[in-house]
Design a protein around this motif. Structure first.
Motif, PDB file in Angstrom:
ATOM      1  N   LEU A   1       0.811  -1.199   0.000  1.00 24.53           N
ATOM      2  CA  LEU A   1       0.000   0.000   0.000  1.00 24.53           C
ATOM      3  C   LEU A   1       0.854   1.263   0.000  1.00 24.53           C
ATOM      4  N   ASP A   2       2.068   1.174   0.546  1.00 27.91           N
ATOM      5  CA  ASP A   2       2.960   2.328   0.588  1.00 27.91           C
ATOM      6  C   ASP A   2       3.453   2.740  -0.792  1.00 27.91           C
ATOM      7  N   VAL A   3       3.289   1.941  -1.800  1.00 28.47           N
ATOM      8  CA  VAL A   3       3.727   2.261  -3.164  1.00 28.47           C
ATOM      9  C   VAL A   3       2.912   3.412  -3.729  1.00 28.47           C
ATOM     10  N   TYR A   4       1.662   3.508  -3.381  1.00 35.05           N
ATOM     11  CA  TYR A   4       0.774   4.511  -3.970  1.00 35.05           C
ATOM     12  C   TYR A   4       1.193   5.945  -3.654  1.00 35.05           C
ATOM     13  N   PRO A   5       1.561   6.268  -2.411  1.00 33.54           N
ATOM     14  CA  PRO A   5       2.044   7.640  -2.170  1.00 33.54           C
ATOM     15  C   PRO A   5       3.281   7.976  -2.990  1.00 33.54           C
ATOM     16  N   ALA A   6       4.176   7.014  -3.129  1.00 35.33           N
ATOM     17  CA  ALA A   6       5.382   7.239  -3.913  1.00 35.33           C
ATOM     18  C   ALA A   6       5.036   7.475  -5.383  1.00 35.33           C
ATOM     19  N   PHE A   7       4.086   6.696  -5.869  1.00 38.80           N
ATOM     20  CA  PHE A   7       3.654   6.861  -7.266  1.00 38.80           C
ATOM     21  C   PHE A   7       2.999   8.218  -7.481  1.00 38.80           C
ATOM     22  N   THR A   8       2.193   8.618  -6.474  1.00 38.35           N
ATOM     23  CA  THR A   8       1.532   9.933  -6.555  1.00 38.35           C
ATOM     24  C   THR A   8       2.556  11.057  -6.587  1.00 38.35           C
TER      25      THR A   8
ATOM     26  N   LEU B   1       5.622  10.824  -7.620  1.00 39.59           N
ATOM     27  CA  LEU B   1       6.305  10.757  -8.910  1.00 39.59           C
ATOM     28  C   LEU B   1       5.493  11.438  -9.998  1.00 39.59           C
ATOM     29  N   MET B   2       4.201  11.175 -10.042  1.00 41.18           N
ATOM     30  CA  MET B   2       3.336  11.789 -11.048  1.00 41.18           C
ATOM     31  C   MET B   2       3.253  13.301 -10.848  1.00 41.18           C
ATOM     32  N   SER B   3       3.214  13.734  -9.569  1.00 42.65           N
ATOM     33  CA  SER B   3       3.156  15.171  -9.274  1.00 42.65           C
ATOM     34  C   SER B   3       4.414  15.871  -9.757  1.00 42.65           C
ATOM     35  N   ASN B   4       5.565  15.235  -9.477  1.00 39.41           N
ATOM     36  CA  ASN B   4       6.827  15.812  -9.942  1.00 39.41           C
ATOM     37  C   ASN B   4       6.907  15.867 -11.467  1.00 39.41           C
ATOM     38  N   ALA B   5       6.442  14.803 -12.102  1.00 35.80           N
ATOM     39  CA  ALA B   5       6.455  14.762 -13.566  1.00 35.80           C
ATOM     40  C   ALA B   5       5.570  15.860 -14.150  1.00 35.80           C
ATOM     41  N   PHE B   6       4.409  16.068 -13.496  1.00 38.12           N
ATOM     42  CA  PHE B   6       3.501  17.123 -13.964  1.00 38.12           C
ATOM     43  C   PHE B   6       4.137  18.496 -13.813  1.00 38.12           C
TER      44      PHE B   6
END
Length: 213
Positions: free
Chosen positions: A14-21, A23-28
């Motif tokens: 479940l901890d993967v999702y914050p990291a993914f979020t 990552l997407m925020s930084n990419a944006f």
């Protein structure tokens, strides 16, 4: 014990999702920055293009004419009066300098215009014109056989007066004659053999690159 391990495994997954979020925020944010930079660069290029187009546009001509009452052309002569020489030095040359700083100019065109009075003289331009243009002979040695001759003589006199000051060495000047052919409006002149100060003039035109005259 196994249940606890399974819970830990599930928690880690479940901890993967914050990291993914994140990552997407930084990419944006990076993508937005690139888009902003691209927009700013586009605006800069557009401004440069507008400035370049402005520099390529023809500048307003300078007209020296008799109708102003300030100058007069000696009959059948290209001799420049002291008043006209002073005007060329104090007014015309600074205006040319200012214009070539604002516009991209290929060369400056000096055109002599006359009225339609008939010149009943034997001209000698065919004999010594080239020598005068090279400053091997003075302009006052020329004798017009036509109004076309006279217009060219006067244009050449203005060119040489400008060049002898040495203030515009980087500018190319070309002398032309329109004789009695055109009115100041640019329209063809009707047949008129009378003296007319409105038609006797020198036009100084700025020719941008790519313009053929």
């Amino acid at each position: 014990m196994k249940r606890r391990n399974r819970y830990i495994e599930n928690s880690n997954s479940l901890d993967v999702y914050p990291a993914f979020t994140d990552l997407m925020s930084n990419a944006f944010m990076i993508l937005s920055l690139f888009l902003l930079l691209a927009l700013l660069e586009s605006q800069r290029l557009n401004q440069n293009l507008q400035e370049a187009n402005q520099r390529l546009q023809s500048a307003s001509p300078i007209v020296i004419d008799e109708k102003s009452g300030q100058f007069s052309f000696i009959s059948n002569s290209a001799e420049l009066t002291p008043e006209l020489q002073k005007y060329i030095i104090n007014q015309v040359i600074p205006t040319i300098q200012e214009t070539i700083q604002k516009h991209e100019i290929d060369f400056v065109q000096i055109i002599g215009h006359t009225d339609g009075q008939v010149i009943s003289l034997m001209g000698n331009l065919d004999v010594i014109l080239e020598k005068v243009a090279k400053n091997e002979q003075t302009v006052n040695k020329l004798k017009p056989g036509s109004n076309t001759d006279l217009g060219l003589m006067r244009a050449l006199a203005v060119v040489q007066k400008i060049e002898e000051t040495g203030q515009l060495k980087s500018v190319k000047f070309k002398a032309y004659s329109a004789g009695q052919l055109y009115l100041s409006s640019g329209e063809l002149s009707p047949l008129n053999r009378n003296a007319d100060a409105n038609r006797r003039r020198i036009e100084i035109r700025f020719i941008p690159p790519g313009k053929k005259r």
